[in-house]
Design a protein around this motif. Structure first.
Motif, PDB file in Angstrom:
ATOM      1  N   GLU A 272      86.896  62.750  76.654  1.00  0.00           N
ATOM      2  CA  GLU A 272      86.434  61.989  75.712  1.00  0.00           C
ATOM      3  C   GLU A 272      86.609  62.414  74.203  1.00  0.00           C
ATOM      4  OE1 GLU A 272      82.095  59.689  75.792  1.00  0.00           O
ATOM      5  OE2 GLU A 272      82.154  61.533  76.123  1.00  0.00           O
ATOM      6  N   TYR A 273      86.670  61.499  73.072  1.00  0.00           N
ATOM      7  CA  TYR A 273      86.926  61.928  71.700  1.00  0.00           C
ATOM      8  C   TYR A 273      85.960  61.623  71.019  1.00  0.00           C
ATOM      9  CZ  TYR A 273      91.831  62.834  73.571  1.00  0.00           C
ATOM     10  OH  TYR A 273      92.877  63.036  74.311  1.00  0.00           O
ATOM     11  N   ARG A 274      85.753  62.216  69.735  1.00  0.00           N
ATOM     12  CA  ARG A 274      84.544  61.818  69.072  1.00  0.00           C
ATOM     13  C   ARG A 274      85.135  61.836  67.671  1.00  0.00           C
ATOM     14  NH1 ARG A 274      78.951  64.839  67.809  1.00  0.00           N
ATOM     15  NH2 ARG A 274      78.086  63.585  66.367  1.00  0.00           N
ATOM     16  N   LEU A 275      85.310  60.598  66.938  1.00  0.00           N
ATOM     17  CA  LEU A 275      86.076  60.460  65.715  1.00  0.00           C
ATOM     18  C   LEU A 275      84.886  60.273  64.468  1.00  0.00           C
ATOM     19  CD1 LEU A 275      88.496  60.202  63.807  1.00  0.00           C
ATOM     20  CD2 LEU A 275      88.130  57.739  64.208  1.00  0.00           C
ATOM     21  N   GLN A 276      84.865  60.988  63.293  1.00  0.00           N
ATOM     22  CA  GLN A 276      83.928  60.836  62.344  1.00  0.00           C
ATOM     23  C   GLN A 276      84.748  60.607  61.062  1.00  0.00           C
ATOM     24  OE1 GLN A 276      81.199  64.294  62.292  1.00  0.00           O
ATOM     25  NE2 GLN A 276      80.154  63.276  63.657  1.00  0.00           N
ATOM     26  N   HIS A 277      84.185  60.081  60.069  1.00  0.00           N
ATOM     27  CA  HIS A 277      84.706  60.063  58.599  1.00  0.00           C
ATOM     28  C   HIS A 277      83.505  59.933  57.601  1.00  0.00           C
ATOM     29  CE1 HIS A 277      83.458  55.798  59.127  1.00  0.00           C
ATOM     30  NE2 HIS A 277      83.713  55.568  57.601  1.00  0.00           N
ATOM     31  N   ARG A 278      84.005  60.359  56.388  1.00  0.00           N
ATOM     32  CA  ARG A 278      82.983  60.206  55.164  1.00  0.00           C
ATOM     33  C   ARG A 278      84.021  59.810  54.040  1.00  0.00           C
ATOM     34  NH1 ARG A 278      82.724  64.526  51.840  1.00  0.00           N
ATOM     35  NH2 ARG A 278      83.615  66.456  52.462  1.00  0.00           N
ATOM     36  N   ARG A 279      83.407  59.233  53.059  1.00  0.00           N
ATOM     37  CA  ARG A 279      84.012  59.057  51.851  1.00  0.00           C
ATOM     38  C   ARG A 279      84.318  60.257  51.159  1.00  0.00           C
ATOM     39  NH1 ARG A 279      83.690  53.680  48.085  1.00  0.00           N
ATOM     40  NH2 ARG A 279      84.924  54.375  46.370  1.00  0.00           N
ATOM     41  N   SER A 280      85.563  60.540  50.494  1.00  0.00           N
ATOM     42  CA  SER A 280      85.817  62.002  49.982  1.00  0.00           C
ATOM     43  C   SER A 280      85.290  61.901  48.422  1.00  0.00           C
ATOM     44  CB  SER A 280      87.549  61.918  49.620  1.00  0.00           C
ATOM     45  OG  SER A 280      87.720  63.163  49.077  1.00  0.00           O
ATOM     46  N   GLY A 281      84.876  63.004  48.014  1.00  0.00           N
ATOM     47  CA  GLY A 281      84.239  62.923  46.608  1.00  0.00           C
ATOM     48  C   GLY A 281      83.052  62.347  46.731  1.00  0.00           C
ATOM     49  N   SER A 282      82.255  62.297  47.356  1.00  0.00           N
ATOM     50  CA  SER A 282      81.127  61.604  47.597  1.00  0.00           C
ATOM     51  C   SER A 282      79.709  62.438  47.084  1.00  0.00           C
ATOM     52  CB  SER A 282      80.613  60.838  48.807  1.00  0.00           C
ATOM     53  OG  SER A 282      80.519  61.614  49.877  1.00  0.00           O
ATOM     54  N   GLY A 283      80.220  63.698  47.069  1.00  0.00           N
ATOM     55  CA  GLY A 283      79.383  64.883  46.565  1.00  0.00           C
ATOM     56  C   GLY A 283      78.420  65.265  47.899  1.00  0.00           C
ATOM     57  N   GLY A 284      78.772  64.689  49.093  1.00  0.00           N
ATOM     58  CA  GLY A 284      77.641  65.068  50.193  1.00  0.00           C
ATOM     59  C   GLY A 284      78.950  65.603  51.347  1.00  0.00           C
ATOM     60  N   SER A 285      78.323  66.050  52.388  1.00  0.00           N
ATOM     61  CA  SER A 285      79.104  66.665  53.614  1.00  0.00           C
ATOM     62  C   SER A 285      78.787  65.633  54.764  1.00  0.00           C
ATOM     63  CB  SER A 285      78.968  67.980  53.608  1.00  0.00           C
ATOM     64  OG  SER A 285      77.466  68.273  54.025  1.00  0.00           O
ATOM     65  N   HIS A 286      77.986  64.821  54.577  1.00  0.00           N
ATOM     66  CA  HIS A 286      77.596  63.890  55.858  1.00  0.00           C
ATOM     67  C   HIS A 286      78.562  63.066  56.448  1.00  0.00           C
ATOM     68  CE1 HIS A 286      74.904  62.027  58.763  1.00  0.00           C
ATOM     69  NE2 HIS A 286      75.421  60.679  58.106  1.00  0.00           N
ATOM     70  N   TYR A 287      79.074  63.272  57.588  1.00  0.00           N
ATOM     71  CA  TYR A 287      80.027  62.640  58.330  1.00  0.00           C
ATOM     72  C   TYR A 287      79.267  61.700  59.021  1.00  0.00           C
ATOM     73  CZ  TYR A 287      83.911  65.276  57.410  1.00  0.00           C
ATOM     74  OH  TYR A 287      85.105  66.020  56.664  1.00  0.00           O
ATOM     75  N   GLU A 288      79.860  60.247  59.439  1.00  0.00           N
ATOM     76  CA  GLU A 288      79.348  59.176  60.053  1.00  0.00           C
ATOM     77  C   GLU A 288      80.276  59.084  61.458  1.00  0.00           C
ATOM     78  OE1 GLU A 288      79.047  55.509  58.204  1.00  0.00           O
ATOM     79  OE2 GLU A 288      78.124  56.224  56.509  1.00  0.00           O
ATOM     80  N   ASP A 289      79.714  58.824  62.488  1.00  0.00           N
ATOM     81  CA  ASP A 289      80.404  58.742  63.900  1.00  0.00           C
ATOM     82  C   ASP A 289      80.992  57.460  63.803  1.00  0.00           C
ATOM     83  OD1 ASP A 289      79.991  61.079  65.096  1.00  0.00           O
ATOM     84  OD2 ASP A 289      78.105  60.240  66.069  1.00  0.00           O
ATOM     85  N   SER A 290      82.425  57.593  63.858  1.00  0.00           N
ATOM     86  CA  SER A 290      83.136  56.258  63.717  1.00  0.00           C
ATOM     87  C   SER A 290      83.657  55.689  65.489  1.00  0.00           C
ATOM     88  CB  SER A 290      84.585  56.725  63.277  1.00  0.00           C
ATOM     89  OG  SER A 290      84.260  57.026  62.155  1.00  0.00           O
ATOM     90  N   TYR A 291      83.498  56.688  66.125  1.00  0.00           N
ATOM     91  CA  TYR A 291      84.129  56.393  67.558  1.00  0.00           C
ATOM     92  C   TYR A 291      83.969  57.335  68.593  1.00  0.00           C
ATOM     93  CZ  TYR A 291      87.275  55.630  71.581  1.00  0.00           C
ATOM     94  OH  TYR A 291      87.819  55.382  72.804  1.00  0.00           O
ATOM     95  N   ILE A 292      83.482  57.055  69.597  1.00  0.00           N
ATOM     96  CA  ILE A 292      83.378  58.090  70.775  1.00  0.00           C
ATOM     97  C   ILE A 292      83.767  57.505  72.053  1.00  0.00           C
ATOM     98  CG2 ILE A 292      81.861  59.385  72.336  1.00  0.00           C
ATOM     99  CD1 ILE A 292      80.023  59.677  69.976  1.00  0.00           C
TER     100      ILE A 292
END
Length: 411
Positions: free
Chosen positions: A172-192
């Protein structure tokens, strides 16, 4: 004294007086020139001082701005370095934890071998149980997961590079993404899931995003450390419905349309806000709410959006009705797809076949540019050629529903 001498004397006096006046006038003018020279030199000195002061202020401001920009860029580099090193630190911590467990186990084993006969059985039993619990024959799975982000298709793909076990198969794989330069480090789950590629939706065009991925093996609950984050972006404009169309309500992102008012007998067409569908892509409609069917209902693509039509069942358009009928340039095909209901997913895939030379035969066929269309609905699809009047590289999409209650998402 003769008269002549008197005349000469008078002329001499007048000449002397005239010379005195001339000298006086020249002296005044010379004084004026000196005053003017002093003014020029004074003004020049003041201008030089003003220029030096102004450029000193500019240099100070530029130095300050450059220092601030340098500080910002250095901070960004520090953040990127920290973000990139963190997965490596996690890998190192995992390996060091394993080394520590092995050291502790070795000490206990050596102590068990050295102890007296009375304690040997208990010590060796405890040692054996702990060794089995650590699973010495199973190494911790440490990966370097490398992301490949394809900007044009918005597709994210990754490949696996194992640091320890070449034969390890990720379950199983888990992909996350977040907007660059948004000032935060919170990633969202994109795919599992098990697939090694995934289409990330709802990305703003020309905005940078950070992607990372991890994996876990069969039967394991813990995930591997995250990959080093990779930057990706899309240049594709988001698919949006056109605002202001009577009888339809749009979501805030304009990607969901609700048929709201069906009090009139008309079946208005809601078009896309622009021609954002390009050949080679997949255009997807998902029905999130369904209502009463009507033969005029349609979902599809078209060359233009200016025609006053009550359906996409017209020339220069291909579509599917909610009853599953497929229309090409206004003519119904013999092939039929499943009826569209709640949860239905309709997809359009198109590719350019070839360009026809203009001839009477081509004109009689209705066009001189051919697109091959793959239209899918449910678990079935139909493939056909669509002739249009002109070469096109982008198309509009649209929908029309006679009855209120239909809700459709486009992506």
């Amino acid at each position: 004294m003769s008269v002549e001498v008197d005349v000469l004397l008078q002329e001499a006096k007048e000449s002397i007086e005239a010379a005195q006046n001339y000298r006086s006038e020249l002296q005044q003018r010379l004084h004026g020139l000196n005053q003017a020279r002093k003014q020029v030199r004074g003004s020049s000195s003041q201008a030089r001082e003003n220029l030096r002061r102004h450029f000193a202020e500019l240099q100070a401001a530029a130095t300050r701005l450059l220092a601030e920009r340098l500080s910002t860029l250095l901070a960004e580099v520090d953040a990127i370095e920290a973000d990139s090193v963190r997965p490596l630190d996690d890998c190192q911590s995992l390996i060091e934890h394993g080394v520590g467990q092995a050291d502790e186990l070795l000490r206990e084993g050596e102590a068990a071998l050295r102890c007296g006969l009375g304690e040997k059985e208990d010590k060796l039993g405890s040692f054996t149980k702990k060794a089995m619990h650590i699973q010495l024959d199973s190494y911790p799975h440490i990966f370097l997961l490398v992301l490949c982000v394809f900007q044009f298709t918005r597709e994210t793909r990754w490949r696996i590079g194992s640091l320890v076990d070449e034969d390890f198969a990720a379950a199983e794989y888990r992909l996350q993404h977040r907007r660059s330069g948004s000032g935060g480090s919170h990633y969202e789950d994109s795919y599992i899931g098990r697939d090694c590629e995934f289409l990330v939706l709802h990305l703003d065009p020309h905005a940078e995003y950070l992607f990372r991925v991890c994996a876990r093996g069969e039967g394991r609950t813990e995930w591997s450390p995250w990959s080093i984050p990779q930057t990706g972006y899309t240049t594709l404009a988001a698919h949006e419905w056109r605002p202001g169309t009577e009888g339809y309500i749009l979501s805030s992102r304009r990607n969901i349309a609700l048929r709201s008012d069906a009090s009139q007998s008309r079946c208005p067409v809601l078009y896309s806000n622009a021609a954002t569908y390009f050949c080679g892509q997949t255009l997807t409609f998902k029905i999130s709410a369904a209502s009463q069917m009507d033969p005029r209902d349609s979902l599809g693509v078209c060359v233009d959006s200016e025609r006053e039509a009550e359906s996409l069942q017209r020339d220069q358009a291909v579509c599917i009705s909610t009853n599953g009928a497929v229309f090409v340039n206004g003519k119904e095909m013999t092939n039929q797809l499943p009826a569209i209901t709640l949860g239905s997913v309709v997809t359009f895939d198109m590719e350019v076949v070839n360009l026809f030379p203009i001839s009477n035969n081509n004109l009689s066929e209705g066009g001189n540019f051919k697109l091959r269309v793959t239209l899918g609905s449910g678990n079935r699809e139909v493939v056909f050629d669509w002739l249009v009047d002109q070469a096109v590289d982008c198309l509009f999409f649209g929908c029309s529903f006679a009855h209120s209650g239909w809700k459709v998402l486009v992506f």
